[in-house]
Design a protein around this motif. Structure first.
Motif, mmCIF file in Angstrom:
data_model
loop_
_atom_site.group_PDB
_atom_site.id
_atom_site.type_symbol
_atom_site.label_atom_id
_atom_site.label_comp_id
_atom_site.label_asym_id
_atom_site.label_seq_id
_atom_site.Cartn_x
_atom_site.Cartn_y
_atom_site.Cartn_z
ATOM 1 N N MET A 1 137.712 2.779 -24.069
ATOM 2 C CA MET A 1 137.147 1.550 -24.606
ATOM 3 C C MET A 1 137.262 1.549 -26.130
ATOM 4 O O MET A 1 137.048 2.562 -26.779
ATOM 5 C CB MET A 1 135.677 1.408 -24.191
ATOM 6 N N ILE A 2 137.613 0.385 -26.678
ATOM 7 C CA ILE A 2 137.672 0.207 -28.122
ATOM 8 C C ILE A 2 136.459 -0.623 -28.546
ATOM 9 O O ILE A 2 136.249 -1.725 -28.027
ATOM 10 C CB ILE A 2 138.970 -0.510 -28.545
ATOM 11 N N TYR A 3 135.663 -0.095 -29.478
ATOM 12 C CA TYR A 3 134.510 -0.811 -30.007
ATOM 13 C C TYR A 3 134.823 -1.268 -31.431
ATOM 14 O O TYR A 3 135.240 -0.461 -32.267
ATOM 15 C CB TYR A 3 133.267 0.072 -30.011
ATOM 16 N N ILE A 4 134.625 -2.553 -31.683
ATOM 17 C CA ILE A 4 134.862 -3.107 -33.018
ATOM 18 C C ILE A 4 133.521 -3.575 -33.580
ATOM 19 O O ILE A 4 132.866 -4.438 -32.994
ATOM 20 C CB ILE A 4 135.852 -4.283 -32.972
ATOM 21 N N TYR A 5 133.125 -3.001 -34.697
ATOM 22 C CA TYR A 5 131.847 -3.332 -35.325
ATOM 23 C C TYR A 5 132.094 -4.244 -36.518
ATOM 24 O O TYR A 5 132.749 -3.856 -37.492
ATOM 25 C CB TYR A 5 131.130 -2.052 -35.757
ATOM 26 N N THR A 6 131.556 -5.463 -36.444
ATOM 27 C CA THR A 6 131.844 -6.449 -37.479
ATOM 28 C C THR A 6 130.697 -7.455 -37.573
ATOM 29 O O THR A 6 129.580 -7.162 -37.145
ATOM 30 C CB THR A 6 133.191 -7.140 -37.196
ATOM 31 N N ILE A 7 130.984 -8.634 -38.137
ATOM 32 C CA ILE A 7 129.964 -9.677 -38.292
ATOM 33 C C ILE A 7 130.404 -10.932 -37.547
ATOM 34 O O ILE A 7 131.594 -11.113 -37.257
ATOM 35 C CB ILE A 7 129.709 -10.009 -39.777
ATOM 36 N N ASN A 8 129.455 -11.816 -37.252
ATOM 37 C CA ASN A 8 129.741 -13.023 -36.470
ATOM 38 C C ASN A 8 130.875 -13.862 -37.041
ATOM 39 O O ASN A 8 131.722 -14.389 -36.319
ATOM 40 C CB ASN A 8 128.483 -13.897 -36.374
ATOM 41 N N LEU A 20 144.911 -7.148 -28.848
ATOM 42 C CA LEU A 20 144.351 -6.231 -27.848
ATOM 43 C C LEU A 20 144.416 -6.860 -26.463
ATOM 44 O O LEU A 20 144.718 -6.181 -25.470
ATOM 45 C CB LEU A 20 142.908 -5.875 -28.206
ATOM 46 N N GLU A 21 144.136 -8.159 -26.385
ATOM 47 C CA GLU A 21 144.277 -8.897 -25.123
ATOM 48 C C GLU A 21 145.723 -8.848 -24.646
ATOM 49 O O GLU A 21 146.001 -8.617 -23.462
ATOM 50 C CB GLU A 21 143.836 -10.351 -25.323
ATOM 51 N N TYR A 22 146.640 -9.072 -25.567
ATOM 52 C CA TYR A 22 148.069 -9.087 -25.214
ATOM 53 C C TYR A 22 148.508 -7.747 -24.620
ATOM 54 O O TYR A 22 149.274 -7.699 -23.651
ATOM 55 C CB TYR A 22 148.888 -9.405 -26.467
ATOM 56 N N TYR A 23 148.005 -6.654 -25.206
ATOM 57 C CA TYR A 23 148.390 -5.327 -24.733
ATOM 58 C C TYR A 23 147.546 -4.854 -23.549
ATOM 59 O O TYR A 23 147.763 -3.763 -23.019
ATOM 60 C CB TYR A 23 148.273 -4.307 -25.868
ATOM 61 N N GLY A 24 146.579 -5.675 -23.119
ATOM 62 C CA GLY A 24 145.752 -5.326 -21.971
ATOM 63 C C GLY A 24 144.748 -4.228 -22.236
ATOM 64 O O GLY A 24 144.353 -3.501 -21.305
ATOM 65 N N ALA A 25 144.308 -4.095 -23.483
ATOM 66 C CA ALA A 25 143.361 -3.038 -23.846
ATOM 67 C C ALA A 25 141.926 -3.456 -23.539
ATOM 68 O O ALA A 25 141.585 -4.641 -23.582
ATOM 69 C CB ALA A 25 143.500 -2.708 -25.333
ATOM 70 N N ASN A 26 141.100 -2.480 -23.222
ATOM 71 C CA ASN A 26 139.671 -2.727 -23.025
ATOM 72 C C ASN A 26 138.948 -2.600 -24.362
ATOM 73 O O ASN A 26 139.094 -1.588 -25.055
ATOM 74 C CB ASN A 26 139.085 -1.717 -22.032
ATOM 75 N N ASP A 50 136.736 7.079 -26.285
ATOM 76 C CA ASP A 50 136.480 5.794 -26.946
ATOM 77 C C ASP A 50 136.945 5.812 -28.399
ATOM 78 O O ASP A 50 137.084 6.872 -29.019
ATOM 79 C CB ASP A 50 134.987 5.465 -26.914
ATOM 80 N N VAL A 51 137.174 4.617 -28.927
ATOM 81 C CA VAL A 51 137.512 4.444 -30.337
ATOM 82 C C VAL A 51 136.507 3.480 -30.950
ATOM 83 O O VAL A 51 136.221 2.423 -30.376
ATOM 84 C CB VAL A 51 138.951 3.886 -30.512
ATOM 85 N N HIS A 52 135.968 3.852 -32.104
ATOM 86 C CA HIS A 52 134.985 3.027 -32.800
ATOM 87 C C HIS A 52 135.557 2.631 -34.164
ATOM 88 O O HIS A 52 135.762 3.494 -35.029
ATOM 89 C CB HIS A 52 133.672 3.791 -32.989
ATOM 90 N N TYR A 295 149.580 -4.419 -35.881
ATOM 91 C CA TYR A 295 149.641 -2.973 -36.133
ATOM 92 C C TYR A 295 148.271 -2.325 -35.984
ATOM 93 O O TYR A 295 148.161 -1.190 -35.505
ATOM 94 C CB TYR A 295 150.220 -2.704 -37.526
ATOM 95 N N ILE A 296 147.228 -3.037 -36.407
ATOM 96 C CA ILE A 296 145.881 -2.490 -36.256
ATOM 97 C C ILE A 296 145.545 -2.357 -34.774
ATOM 98 O O ILE A 296 144.992 -1.338 -34.332
ATOM 99 C CB ILE A 296 144.843 -3.375 -36.971
ATOM 100 N N ALA A 297 145.868 -3.380 -33.987
ATOM 101 C CA ALA A 297 145.605 -3.328 -32.548
ATOM 102 C C ALA A 297 146.326 -2.141 -31.910
ATOM 103 O O ALA A 297 145.739 -1.388 -31.108
ATOM 104 C CB ALA A 297 146.039 -4.637 -31.889
ATOM 105 N N ARG A 298 147.582 -1.951 -32.275
ATOM 106 C CA ARG A 298 148.356 -0.830 -31.716
ATOM 107 C C ARG A 298 147.769 0.510 -32.162
ATOM 108 O O ARG A 298 147.719 1.467 -31.381
ATOM 109 C CB ARG A 298 149.817 -0.954 -32.146
ATOM 110 N N TYR A 299 147.299 0.574 -33.400
ATOM 111 C CA TYR A 299 146.700 1.814 -33.904
ATOM 112 C C TYR A 299 145.408 2.134 -33.157
ATOM 113 O O TYR A 299 145.151 3.302 -32.807
ATOM 114 C CB TYR A 299 146.432 1.681 -35.410
ATOM 115 N N LEU A 300 144.606 1.122 -32.872
ATOM 116 C CA LEU A 300 143.378 1.328 -32.118
ATOM 117 C C LEU A 300 143.684 1.844 -30.712
ATOM 118 O O LEU A 300 143.024 2.749 -30.200
ATOM 119 C CB LEU A 300 142.574 0.035 -32.045
ATOM 120 N N ILE A 301 144.699 1.233 -30.097
ATOM 121 C CA ILE A 301 145.074 1.638 -28.734
ATOM 122 C C ILE A 301 145.608 3.076 -28.720
ATOM 123 O O ILE A 301 145.245 3.893 -27.866
ATOM 124 C CB ILE A 301 146.127 0.665 -28.150
ATOM 125 N N GLU A 302 146.471 3.382 -29.684
ATOM 126 C CA GLU A 302 147.041 4.729 -29.757
ATOM 127 C C GLU A 302 145.952 5.776 -30.013
ATOM 128 O O GLU A 302 146.030 6.899 -29.516
ATOM 129 C CB GLU A 302 148.104 4.794 -30.871
#
Length: 306
Positions: A1-8, A20-26, A50-52, A295-302
């Motif tokens: 699972m990838i957790y992204i901590y951000t603001i609204n 992330l949706e395109y690559y089918g990542a959770n 997991d990745v945070h 690239y960020i999405a791919r880095y998170l997945i990797e």
């Protein structure tokens, strides 16, 4: 699972999530405004796989949320804020898995950045932090032109329904004349006469740079020119030795993603200005066709598979 901590209100995260949706990542997006609903220390709620990614954050305003009925009680607000700070620290200390831009390290201030940059062999502007007018005047006489900027990351402030941002400012003689003998401690630097500025986005070892060329030769803070569409942003290739120094900087700073600001001065030298661990990149990415959010999405997945 990838957790992204951000603001609204963060749009950047939406772009990364599209990939992330395109690559089918959770993945799960955790906005700071709803942080309490995500907190759990029961049965190891996170996994070593997991990745945070700690991207942007805004501490809750306890006078406008669940506790609004007690918003006039300063002692209550102080107590609940202390509890929040403790929960926040404990939560990220107990997260299992890979941490990208740990909350502790993203708070690196500009003076600490300059020290790290020097250790990495990067050229930096002469800098002082002081509250005394006499020291500022002396610094001004020594360098002729000086600027004032925030010591911490430059946040957008909401005041009376309007957004405000503090920009780097050139200090004039008139400012010194009107200045009281003591001021709030502030950061001052020697003004660097530039040919152009450079924004470099770093993602887990990958580097994407662009040159920012302004129409106004007297522009002090290039962000103003970018916001007003008075700047040209073009792809740029840094020398390999500078890229290696930036990579070394990120390693020493314990950060994995960030945006560097540098100046290419009139002496054909690269001068480090600052690093923003959550610096905006969408506008630069779009104009240079970098697709940095991809690239960020791919880095998170990797990072999930390491």
């Amino acid at each position: 699972m990838i957790y992204i901590y951000t603001i609204n209100s963060d749009i950047t995260t939406n772009k990364v999530m599209d990939w992330l949706e395109y690559y089918g990542a959770n993945y799960t997006r955790v906005n700071s405004e709803q942080f309490f609903r995500h907190v759990s220390f029961i049965n190891e709620s996170t996994s070593p796989k997991d990745v945070h990614w700690f991207w942007k954050w805004s501490p809750p305003d306890f006078s406008t949320n669940l506790f609004s009925n007690r918003n006039n009680n300063n002692l209550f607000k102080k107590a609940i804020d202390a509890e929040y700070q403790k929960i926040f620290r404990l939560f990220f200390e107990n997260c299992q898995g890979s941490m990208i831009n740990h909350p502790y390290y993203v708070q690196i201030d500009k003076l600490s950045q300059i020290k790290v940059a020097k250790r990495c062999g990067l050229q930096t502007p002469e800098t002082i932090i002081t509250s005394k007018k006499e020291e500022i005047v002396s610094f001004f006489k020594q360098h002729k032109r000086i600027i004032n900027k925030n010591l911490t990351a430059n946040e957008i402030l909401l005041f009376e329904g309007e957004c405000h941002q503090m920009f780097t400012t050139l200090i004039a003689k008139e400012d010194l004349i009107q200045m009281p003998a003591e001021i709030f401690p502030s950061l001052f630097q020697k003004y660097i006469d530039k040919k152009y500025e450079i924004r470099t986005i770093y993602i887990g070892g990958e580097i994407f740079s662009c040159a920012i060329i302004t129409e106004d030769e007297n522009s002090i803070d290039v962000r103003k020119s970018v916001n007003e569409n008075k700047a040209y942003i073009i792809p740029y290739q840094l020398p390999c030795e500078i890229e290696e120094k930036l990579k070394k900087f990120m390693k020493k700073a314990h950060l994995q993603i960030g945006s560097f600001d540098m100046i290419y001065n009139q002496n054909d030298e690269y001068v480090f200005l600052e690093l923003n661990p959550s610096g905006q990149f969408l506008g630069y990415s779009d104009r240079c066709n970098y697709a940095i959010e991809k690239y960020i999405a791919r880095y998170l997945i990797e990072s999930c598979h390491e």
